[in-house]
Design a protein around this motif. Sequence first.
Motif, PDB file in Angstrom:
ATOM      1  N   VAL A 214      -1.001  -4.600   1.125  1.00 59.59           N
ATOM      2  CA  VAL A 214      -1.924  -5.468   1.865  1.00 59.59           C
ATOM      3  C   VAL A 214      -1.928  -6.857   1.242  1.00 59.59           C
ATOM      4  N   ARG A 215      -2.046  -6.922  -0.078  1.00 58.85           N
ATOM      5  CA  ARG A 215      -2.078  -8.213  -0.773  1.00 58.85           C
ATOM      6  C   ARG A 215      -0.728  -8.927  -0.660  1.00 58.85           C
ATOM      7  N   PHE A 216       0.364  -8.160  -0.749  1.00 60.78           N
ATOM      8  CA  PHE A 216       1.714  -8.718  -0.706  1.00 60.78           C
ATOM      9  C   PHE A 216       2.048  -9.257   0.686  1.00 60.78           C
ATOM     10  N   LEU A 217       1.815  -8.452   1.708  1.00 62.97           N
ATOM     11  CA  LEU A 217       2.205  -8.840   3.063  1.00 62.97           C
ATOM     12  C   LEU A 217       1.325  -9.953   3.614  1.00 62.97           C
ATOM     13  N   LEU A 218       0.020  -9.842   3.427  1.00 64.84           N
ATOM     14  CA  LEU A 218      -0.898 -10.817   4.003  1.00 64.84           C
ATOM     15  C   LEU A 218      -1.124 -12.016   3.101  1.00 64.84           C
ATOM     16  N   ASP A 219      -0.704 -11.908   1.843  1.00 60.81           N
ATOM     17  CA  ASP A 219      -0.867 -12.998   0.869  1.00 60.81           C
ATOM     18  C   ASP A 219      -2.307 -13.483   0.846  1.00 60.81           C
ATOM     19  N   SER A 220      -3.226 -12.512   0.786  1.00 60.60           N
ATOM     20  CA  SER A 220      -4.641 -12.834   0.808  1.00 60.60           C
ATOM     21  C   SER A 220      -5.393 -11.771   0.022  1.00 60.60           C
ATOM     22  N   PRO A 221      -6.340 -12.164  -0.837  1.00 55.60           N
ATOM     23  CA  PRO A 221      -7.080 -11.182  -1.624  1.00 55.60           C
ATOM     24  C   PRO A 221      -8.042 -10.361  -0.778  1.00 55.60           C
ATOM     25  N   VAL A 222      -8.338  -9.156  -1.244  1.00 53.01           N
ATOM     26  CA  VAL A 222      -9.327  -8.298  -0.600  1.00 53.01           C
ATOM     27  C   VAL A 222     -10.708  -8.728  -1.082  1.00 53.01           C
ATOM     28  N   THR A 223     -11.622  -8.971  -0.150  1.00 54.66           N
ATOM     29  CA  THR A 223     -12.937  -9.489  -0.505  1.00 54.66           C
ATOM     30  C   THR A 223     -14.065  -8.487  -0.287  1.00 54.66           C
ATOM     31  N   SER A 224     -13.811  -7.430   0.505  1.00 50.30           N
ATOM     32  CA  SER A 224     -14.861  -6.457   0.792  1.00 50.30           C
ATOM     33  C   SER A 224     -14.233  -5.098   1.036  1.00 50.30           C
ATOM     34  N   VAL A 225     -14.882  -4.051   0.527  1.00 45.84           N
ATOM     35  CA  VAL A 225     -14.366  -2.691   0.631  1.00 45.84           C
ATOM     36  C   VAL A 225     -15.493  -1.750   1.042  1.00 45.84           C
ATOM     37  N   SER A 226     -15.228  -0.934   2.054  1.00 46.62           N
ATOM     38  CA  SER A 226     -16.131   0.148   2.428  1.00 46.62           C
ATOM     39  C   SER A 226     -15.308   1.414   2.482  1.00 46.62           C
ATOM     40  N   GLY A 227     -15.655   2.420   1.666  1.00 45.07           N
ATOM     41  CA  GLY A 227     -14.771   3.577   1.582  1.00 45.07           C
ATOM     42  C   GLY A 227     -15.465   4.881   1.292  1.00 45.07           C
ATOM     43  N   THR A 228     -14.671   5.936   1.350  1.00 43.17           N
ATOM     44  CA  THR A 228     -15.135   7.266   0.981  1.00 43.17           C
ATOM     45  C   THR A 228     -13.958   8.048   0.430  1.00 43.17           C
TER      46      THR A 228
END
Length: 389
Positions: A214-228
């Motif tokens: 995700v970081r490599f392809l979109l060249d953008s940091p992850v800013t929010s995560v919702s998970g389980t």
Amino acid sequence: MTTPVPDPTGDRGPATGALGVAVLGHSFMGKAHSNAWRNVNAFYPVPRVAQKVLVGRDAGHVAESARQYGWEGSSTDWRSVLERPDIHLVDICTPGHLHAEMAVAALEAGKHVLVEKPLANTVAEAERMVAAAADARTRGVRTMVGFNYRRVPALALARTMIAEGRVGEVRQARVSYLQDWLADEHAPMSWRLRRETAGSGALGDLASHAVDQVRFLLDSPVTSVSGTVGTFVPTREGADGPESVTVDDAAWATLRTASGAVVSLEVTRCATGRKNAFEIEVYGSLGGLRFDLERLNELRFFDATLPEDVRGWSRVLVTEESHPYVGAWWPAGHVLGWDHTFTSQAADFLRAIDTGTPAAPDFQDGLAVQRVLHAVTQSAARSGAAVAP
């Protein structure tokens, strides 16, 4: 104990000029990385390497692996290996709980360090490794994390196409990594199912690759995560009887990036019938891209700028000399495999060492991924509430 290895040239002497390599760990990843070091000079114009020593816990097993994989010698004492002047690069392929200790010690000894993903088992360990890498960098020492899928030609091409605007503004993506080697409830206990050695389950093992893409392809940091996360089989048979599984079997998450894209993520080691299914879909305002690791030489592209009557998903066979990494290998149409990514990874690291330029992905990238994985577990503990990495 170290198997004696004659070294007539000593410390990277003029007789060979080769970088001495040590690989710590000789099982699955140790074998894959050994294959890369054995082949890298045959295909890439990079500094020569010498396969000096393979390290493992069992003297007999590691000695046999060393002979099979082409190493000059073997050892059961990784600390003594770091003291050798003929070792310039240390490649760490051990379980995650050993990464931080080994990497920091190697960096303090002045060795270039490649660490197999995930960088560490915890954010704190990863931060310690990043600090050690920053200090070592002032002395010309390089580091890299082994996210080998960055070297799949089709994925490297996808990154270029996204950067060039071929799919327009990326709005959403879907990333899934599905395996089934734990679908059988009678599959035995292993170090990968214990938190103290593995850190996490499918999350660290598979989601680390997914988040890095995700970081490599979109060249953008992850800013929010919702998970389980979930553990389908809570107890498995160990050497001394039933043992509790202390890591996850599967994880699901929604990620948001700084660029505004929303990413759906799913990873599991219990998807019956899926062996190593890493699939990525990216959808933008002008088109889309699809990738399937089981067809790793292909990239699917939908160009929405074409007239409606000729639109459709095209199949790009990524085997042309002009495609990323392909020029080092075979003529067009002669497909590459999973193992080639490790050789290309080794070549990229050697090139960075030779030119004194930063290697990618480095420990800072590994830390960024670790923070996202940690955010998934934090969100899961808060019933899926959004968490900033």
